[in-house]
Design a protein around this motif. Sequence first.
Motif, mmCIF file in Angstrom:
data_model
loop_
_atom_site.group_PDB
_atom_site.id
_atom_site.type_symbol
_atom_site.label_atom_id
_atom_site.label_comp_id
_atom_site.label_asym_id
_atom_site.label_seq_id
_atom_site.Cartn_x
_atom_site.Cartn_y
_atom_site.Cartn_z
ATOM 1 N N VAL A 166 0.842 -1.194 0.000
ATOM 2 C CA VAL A 166 0.000 0.000 0.000
ATOM 3 C C VAL A 166 0.882 1.251 0.000
ATOM 4 C CG1 VAL A 166 -1.829 1.247 1.188
ATOM 5 C CG2 VAL A 166 -1.779 -1.257 1.265
ATOM 6 N N PRO A 167 0.754 2.120 -0.998
ATOM 7 C CA PRO A 167 1.526 3.370 -0.989
ATOM 8 C C PRO A 167 1.126 4.223 0.215
ATOM 9 C CG PRO A 167 0.474 3.000 -3.138
ATOM 10 C CD PRO A 167 -0.114 2.010 -2.174
ATOM 11 N N GLU A 168 2.064 4.970 0.753
ATOM 12 C CA GLU A 168 1.761 5.823 1.899
ATOM 13 C C GLU A 168 0.567 6.725 1.578
ATOM 14 O OE1 GLU A 168 3.863 8.986 5.001
ATOM 15 O OE2 GLU A 168 5.071 8.048 3.423
ATOM 16 N N THR A 169 -0.394 6.740 2.485
ATOM 17 C CA THR A 169 -1.654 7.447 2.257
ATOM 18 C C THR A 169 -2.032 8.234 3.503
ATOM 19 O OG1 THR A 169 -2.390 5.610 0.841
ATOM 20 C CG2 THR A 169 -4.070 7.156 1.559
ATOM 21 N N ALA A 170 -2.573 9.432 3.299
ATOM 22 C CA ALA A 170 -3.016 10.265 4.416
ATOM 23 C C ALA A 170 -4.274 11.008 4.002
ATOM 24 C CB ALA A 170 -1.933 11.257 4.818
ATOM 25 N N GLN A 171 -5.021 11.475 4.986
ATOM 26 C CA GLN A 171 -6.151 12.332 4.664
ATOM 27 C C GLN A 171 -5.617 13.679 4.191
ATOM 28 O OE1 GLN A 171 -9.780 11.958 7.067
ATOM 29 N NE2 GLN A 171 -8.630 10.655 8.467
ATOM 30 N N LEU A 172 -6.248 14.226 3.170
ATOM 31 C CA LEU A 172 -5.740 15.446 2.560
ATOM 32 C C LEU A 172 -5.854 16.641 3.498
ATOM 33 C CD1 LEU A 172 -4.659 16.992 0.075
ATOM 34 C CD2 LEU A 172 -7.046 17.360 -0.600
ATOM 35 N N SER A 173 -4.727 17.308 3.668
ATOM 36 C CA SER A 173 -4.669 18.595 4.358
ATOM 37 C C SER A 173 -3.502 19.348 3.733
ATOM 38 C CB SER A 173 -4.442 18.421 5.862
ATOM 39 O OG SER A 173 -3.145 17.890 6.106
ATOM 40 N N LYS A 174 -3.378 20.592 4.065
ATOM 41 C CA LYS A 174 -2.264 21.379 3.523
ATOM 42 C C LYS A 174 -0.923 20.770 3.930
ATOM 43 C CE LYS A 174 -0.654 26.169 3.198
ATOM 44 N NZ LYS A 174 -0.931 27.573 3.607
ATOM 45 N N SER A 175 -0.829 20.362 5.197
ATOM 46 C CA SER A 175 0.443 19.817 5.688
ATOM 47 C C SER A 175 0.732 18.428 5.122
ATOM 48 C CB SER A 175 0.449 19.773 7.221
ATOM 49 O OG SER A 175 -0.583 18.948 7.707
ATOM 50 N N SER A 176 -0.300 17.569 4.994
ATOM 51 C CA SER A 176 -0.054 16.217 4.473
ATOM 52 C C SER A 176 0.350 16.270 2.999
ATOM 53 C CB SER A 176 -1.280 15.323 4.664
ATOM 54 O OG SER A 176 -2.379 15.760 3.881
ATOM 55 N N LEU A 177 -0.286 17.146 2.233
ATOM 56 C CA LEU A 177 0.079 17.275 0.824
ATOM 57 C C LEU A 177 1.496 17.804 0.686
ATOM 58 C CD1 LEU A 177 -0.654 17.143 -2.167
ATOM 59 C CD2 LEU A 177 -1.611 19.451 -1.972
ATOM 60 N N HIS A 178 1.832 18.808 1.465
ATOM 61 C CA HIS A 178 3.185 19.388 1.393
ATOM 62 C C HIS A 178 4.235 18.358 1.785
ATOM 63 C CE1 HIS A 178 6.572 22.079 2.556
ATOM 64 N NE2 HIS A 178 6.131 22.760 1.515
ATOM 65 N N SER A 179 3.937 17.605 2.849
ATOM 66 C CA SER A 179 4.897 16.609 3.344
ATOM 67 C C SER A 179 5.132 15.481 2.336
ATOM 68 C CB SER A 179 4.376 16.032 4.660
ATOM 69 O OG SER A 179 5.193 14.982 5.116
ATOM 70 N N LEU A 180 4.049 14.931 1.778
ATOM 71 C CA LEU A 180 4.205 13.812 0.849
ATOM 72 C C LEU A 180 4.809 14.269 -0.481
ATOM 73 C CD1 LEU A 180 1.072 11.543 1.441
ATOM 74 C CD2 LEU A 180 3.374 11.330 2.349
ATOM 75 N N LEU A 181 4.534 15.505 -0.875
ATOM 76 C CA LEU A 181 5.169 16.028 -2.095
ATOM 77 C C LEU A 181 6.669 16.176 -1.909
ATOM 78 C CD1 LEU A 181 2.933 18.799 -3.726
ATOM 79 C CD2 LEU A 181 3.781 16.698 -4.784
ATOM 80 N N ARG A 182 7.080 16.655 -0.756
ATOM 81 C CA ARG A 182 8.520 16.789 -0.471
ATOM 82 C C ARG A 182 9.192 15.414 -0.460
ATOM 83 N NH1 ARG A 182 10.882 21.302 1.570
ATOM 84 N NH2 ARG A 182 12.336 20.039 2.789
ATOM 85 N N LYS A 183 8.449 14.421 0.010
ATOM 86 C CA LYS A 183 9.017 13.080 0.159
ATOM 87 C C LYS A 183 9.070 12.326 -1.166
ATOM 88 C CE LYS A 183 8.523 9.213 3.422
ATOM 89 N NZ LYS A 183 7.707 8.701 4.562
ATOM 90 N N TYR A 184 8.021 12.471 -1.992
ATOM 91 C CA TYR A 184 7.896 11.627 -3.180
ATOM 92 C C TYR A 184 7.895 12.373 -4.518
ATOM 93 C CZ TYR A 184 6.560 8.172 0.321
ATOM 94 O OH TYR A 184 6.547 7.328 1.405
ATOM 95 N N GLU A 185 7.852 13.700 -4.491
ATOM 96 C CA GLU A 185 7.847 14.521 -5.718
ATOM 97 C C GLU A 185 6.523 14.464 -6.489
ATOM 98 O OE1 GLU A 185 10.366 16.522 -6.650
ATOM 99 O OE2 GLU A 185 11.546 15.944 -4.895
#
Length: 246
Positions: free
Chosen positions: A25-44
């Motif tokens: 399962v790919p890392e998944t989180a509920q969408l928020s400003k911080s979760s989107l920013h964090s996963l984008l930094r991690k995975y591009e």
Amino acid sequence: MTRYVGSKWKKTAALMRERELSEYVPETAQLSKSSLHSLLRKYEMVYVKPVVGMHGNGVMRVERTTAGYQFQSQDRIRSFTHFDDMYRSILVQTRKKRYLVQKGIRLLKHNGRRFDIRVMAQYSPNRQWETTGIIGRVAAKNRIVTNFHGGGKLVAASRLLAEHTNYVYPKLHSLSKLGVKAGKAMQQAFPGVYEIGLDVALDQSLRLWILEVNTSPDPYVFKKLPDKTIFKRIMRYAKMYPKKRA
């Protein structure tokens, strides 16, 4: 009666509780400003999906670029210099509905178009989970989702895999085993589930990733396969189940 589970978040959580499935399962989180920013930094690159939705509707592909950020919805790409501007634009698209953000998997391609694999698993007359169908789904040109309802094309999974590996049948066997494990997990978490459609991606190293689980899968996509016994068996199993309910 047969149970339908709409929440992608609940289904993902059920998979994550199973040790043999969580690694797929790919890392998944509920969408928020911080979760989107964090996963984008991690995975591009990530995918943003509605918690409840079908046929790929509302799915967005979000990326960090050399010039800033961009996201694609259907065939339109929007570009931004600043993250905050992009996030505000994404929120407009979500229309206040609940969304998830998931690590993006760079799918293998067929003729330049992304594809994934739909694995059908069903509870059989022998009271065991069984993978009854596997088929490839190729995205329409310039689209980010592979769904047949969104213009995607159905292609035999063996044909798609043969373009990328000499080990087609071992890979099909792995997909089959994954379908059975996921079926058991869904039924354990949600009693009353008797069939699932598992959407599986393969990345550039041919690693399998579970993108989504559908508890009300469309059996008719398997009618496209040359082997007509596959569709007949799927329908025979499906007729055993109680009438679907929400």
